[in-house]
Design an enzyme around this catalytic site. Structure first.
Site, short mmCIF file in Angstrom:
data_model
loop_
_atom_site.label_atom_id
_atom_site.label_comp_id
_atom_site.label_asym_id
_atom_site.label_seq_id
_atom_site.Cartn_x
_atom_site.Cartn_y
_atom_site.Cartn_z
N CYS A 2 0.88 -1.07 -0.08
CA CYS A 2 -0.02 -0.06 0.06
C CYS A 2 0.75 1.17 0.05
CB CYS A 2 -0.97 0.11 1.20
SG CYS A 2 -1.93 -1.63 1.58
N GLY A 76 3.08 -3.23 2.98
CA GLY A 76 4.12 -4.47 3.23
C GLY A 76 3.32 -5.62 3.41
N VAL A 289 11.43 -9.96 -20.31
CA VAL A 289 11.58 -8.92 -21.25
C VAL A 289 12.86 -9.29 -22.16
CG1 VAL A 289 12.01 -6.42 -21.86
CG2 VAL A 289 10.45 -7.10 -19.95
N SER A 361 11.09 -11.75 -7.04
CA SER A 361 12.40 -10.97 -7.80
C SER A 361 13.57 -11.84 -7.12
CB SER A 361 12.41 -9.68 -7.71
OG SER A 361 13.66 -9.16 -7.86
#
Length: 626
Positions: A2, A76, A289, A361
């Site tokens: 948030c 979080g 990508v 990630s």
């Protein structure tokens, strides 16, 4: 995930409510699912919600405790909230959120609740009975928290732009921070580029009562690493790393929204995807990508991992020109100037557009497992400590000759190293990470604003705090801590947050699970020595990855920036540098001189040494900073 805002010390309830509403609107992109404000005399809190856990209206914030005494706003995720909920079973829960578990933990442990959380977070709790505001930030600094204090009033937010929108914060540049930025393409916390706006440091908490704010550190990597590995065999260390990493990934798979992973095809992201495929209940979705040009594309490596783990893979093919078109939007969404960031902006954009709200990630793997070249360089320099015995004038002459006959960035840094009185880690590391040296910066600023080297201060300070003796830490772990306190926290994590949240995408980073970090920092150098890329990490995951991934050359996310700055981006860059030169901040002749040196392909001026000045001017213009 948030965006949170708040103000304490404003007696007018309606004014506080309206002010926080304004701040909420400034960062609405962080939480498009819901928005709320709580206000009473002396306190106003607001939040924009990106729903990840418990998507119902019960997760609305600000969130009130069951007895009405505490009010919470939270940005979080608490990954161990289910375990904590069982431990705190006497609390009468009304939701299935991790947010409510924070309130329960505060009820039980007070401000010590932070020691029980495993997650990424920045939150604030208003304790009505104590008339006290409690603010805390996670251990590694994954989620941001900025604040501004004047007299009895304190404002805070997830982003600087909300503080600026409040109307209370003067839009003035901090000149000392400008010097830091010129050296390192970022400003190191707690300072920011805006005068009197600060960042709460990772692993710190703040208490505000009766207009007075006190800040306390509750965790740091240099004081909280584990000693267990020192007495273990290599086999035992590998098993422990494997266990902790798998546990870290599994914790981050809890979500009530579609999620996936960034997959570059490198070691770190490939390991995360491989472990996700073992722990996820559904087929993992991966995103990469790629570019048609082979020199820029990692597509074949990402595709190999996707096939091995049978992921639902989305390859977003971009021409460099497509990326180029997105740069203005990336700059527009940059909350704090940085020499990096557009790469994360593009990956986050296409991932969100594919219907994903949360992604894992591989960030942090290089810092923790000695993956960067800087680890090898510093370990190598340590072997040349005998050079300290060579007279300084001899070393200086050798360095000057090298720069003259082999001009370039590397030779320039070697010359600086040879001029050091001694090769201490803080001084050597600070040179290895700098963007421009003191000579260039003195020319740009007229020598007026270059303060003490911030990176050197941070690294020296962290090692001094290490149980009173830096020798307690393995050398490579000392470099890891230098990376964590500087480049990782102030570039990588800040850029990841601002660029991903620009698209309302939550990014989770398993390599920065604090239990994994504490253990790996205590692993002896003999198990981590990087004679192959991230040897300990690769050995710990066994045959999870195919050899072509483990042994592939490290590419990173490369793009033809130097060509762009001399062609498609030429006019844009020149216009921004013209405007920057008109300000009183920098020497106009030096700015143009740097630009012309780059255009004429001077090997000592890379594209990055020009681009971050362009970014700076763009940010100053966008935010009206004087």
């Amino acid at each position: 995930m948030c965006g949170i805002n708040g103000i304490i010390g404003l007696e007018d309830t309606q004014k506080g409510h309206d002010l926080v509403m304004t701040m909420n609107r400034a960062i609405a992109h962080r939480g498009p699912d819901d928005s709320g404000v709580f206000a009473e005399p002396n306190i106003a809190l607001g939040q924009n919600r990106l729903s990840i856990i418990d998507l119902s209206a019960a997760g609305h914030q600000p969130m009130l405790s069951f007895d009405g005494n505490e009010m919470l706003i939270f940005n979080g995720e608490i990954y161990n909230y289910r375990e904590l909920k069982q431990e705190l079973s006497d609390y009468p829960y009304a939701t299935h959120t991790d947010s409510e578990v924070i309130l329960a933990a505060y009820k039980r442990w007070g401000t010590d609740c932070v020691h029980h959380f495993n997650g990424m977070f920045a939150f604030a709790i208003w304790d009505k009975a104590k008339q006290e505001l409690f603010i805390a930030r996670d251990r590694l600094g994954i989620k941001p928290l900025y604040y501004y204090q004047k007299d009895q009033m304190l404002l805070f937010s997830s982003e600087i732009r909300a503080l600026l929108k409040s109307g209370y914060v003067p839009r003035k540049i901090d000149k000392v921070s400008l010097g830091d930025y010129l050296q390192y393409q970022t400003v190191h916390a707690p300072q920011t580029m805006v005068a009197d706006v600060f960042m709460l440091l990772p692993g710190h908490m703040m208490l505000v009562r009766h207009g007075k704010a006190s800040i306390k550190q509750y965790w740091s990597p240099e004081n909280n690493f584990s000693d267990r590995a020192a007495s273990q065999s290599y086999s035992e260390v590998k098993r422990e790393v494997n266990h902790l990493l798998l546990k870290a990934v599994e914790r981050r798979l809890v979500a009530d929204v579609p999620f996936g992973a960034f997959l570059s095809g490198g070691i770190d992201s490939s390991i995360i995807v491989g472990l996700m495929s073992q722990g996820a209940a559904h087929q993992v979705k991966t995103f990469s990508v790629s570019f048609e040009e082979e020199e820029f594309s990692e597509a074949k490596y990402a595709a190999a991992i996707a096939r091995k783990f049978k992921t639902q893979h989305t390859e977003i093919k971009l021409r460099p020109e497509d990326f180029l078109e997105l740069i203005p939007a990336a700059l527009q969404d940059m909350d704090h100037p940085s020499g990096d960031g557009p790469n994360t902006f593009v990956v986050s954009k296409v991932t969100k557009e594919a219907g994903i709200t949360m992604a894992l990630s591989g960030l942090g793997g290089d810092e923790l497992f000695s993956g960067y070249d800087v680890f090898q360089r510093l370990l190598g320099l340590r072997r040349f400590a005998w050079l300290d015995a060579v007279p300084l004038f001899v070393r200086r002459a050798a360095g000057a000759s090298l720069s003259k006959f082999r001009p370039g960035v590397a030779s320039n840094k070697i010359e600086q190293l040879l001029q050091l009185p001694e090769w201490s880690l803080d001084q050597v590391y600070s040179i290895s990470r700098q963007m421009l040296d003191k000579g260039y910066i003195a020319g740009l600023t007229g020598g007026n604003i270059l303060a003490a080297n911030k990176v050197q201060q941070i690294v020296a300070g962290s090692l001094l705090k290490n149980r009173g003796n830096s020798d307690a830490l393995p050398f490579l772990s000392q470099v890891s801590i230098a990376e964590m306190h500087t480049y990782m926290q102030n570039v990588l994590l800040r850029d990841t947050d601002q660029m991903s949240m620009a698209h309302a995408l939550e990014v989770r980073v398993p390599f920065l699970d604090y239990e994994l970090v504490e253990y790996v920092l205590g692993v002896p150098d003999k198990f981590k020595y990087p004679h192959t890329p991230k040897k300990l990490l690769v050995d710990s995951i066994g045959e999870l990855l195919p050899p072509e991934i483990v042994n592939r050359p490290k590419m990173g996310f490369t793009l033809p920036w130097k060509e762009w700055l001399r062609s498609e981006l030429y006019s844009f860059c020149e216009a921004k540098l013209n405007n920057l030169a008109k300000r009183d901040l920098l020497n106009a002749a030096a700015v143009f001189g740097l630009w012309q040196s780059f255009i004429s392909q001077d090997p000592t001026v890379t594209w990055a040494r020009v681009w971050y000045l362009v970014v700076l001017e763009n940010w100053l213009e966008k935010n009206g900073i004087e």
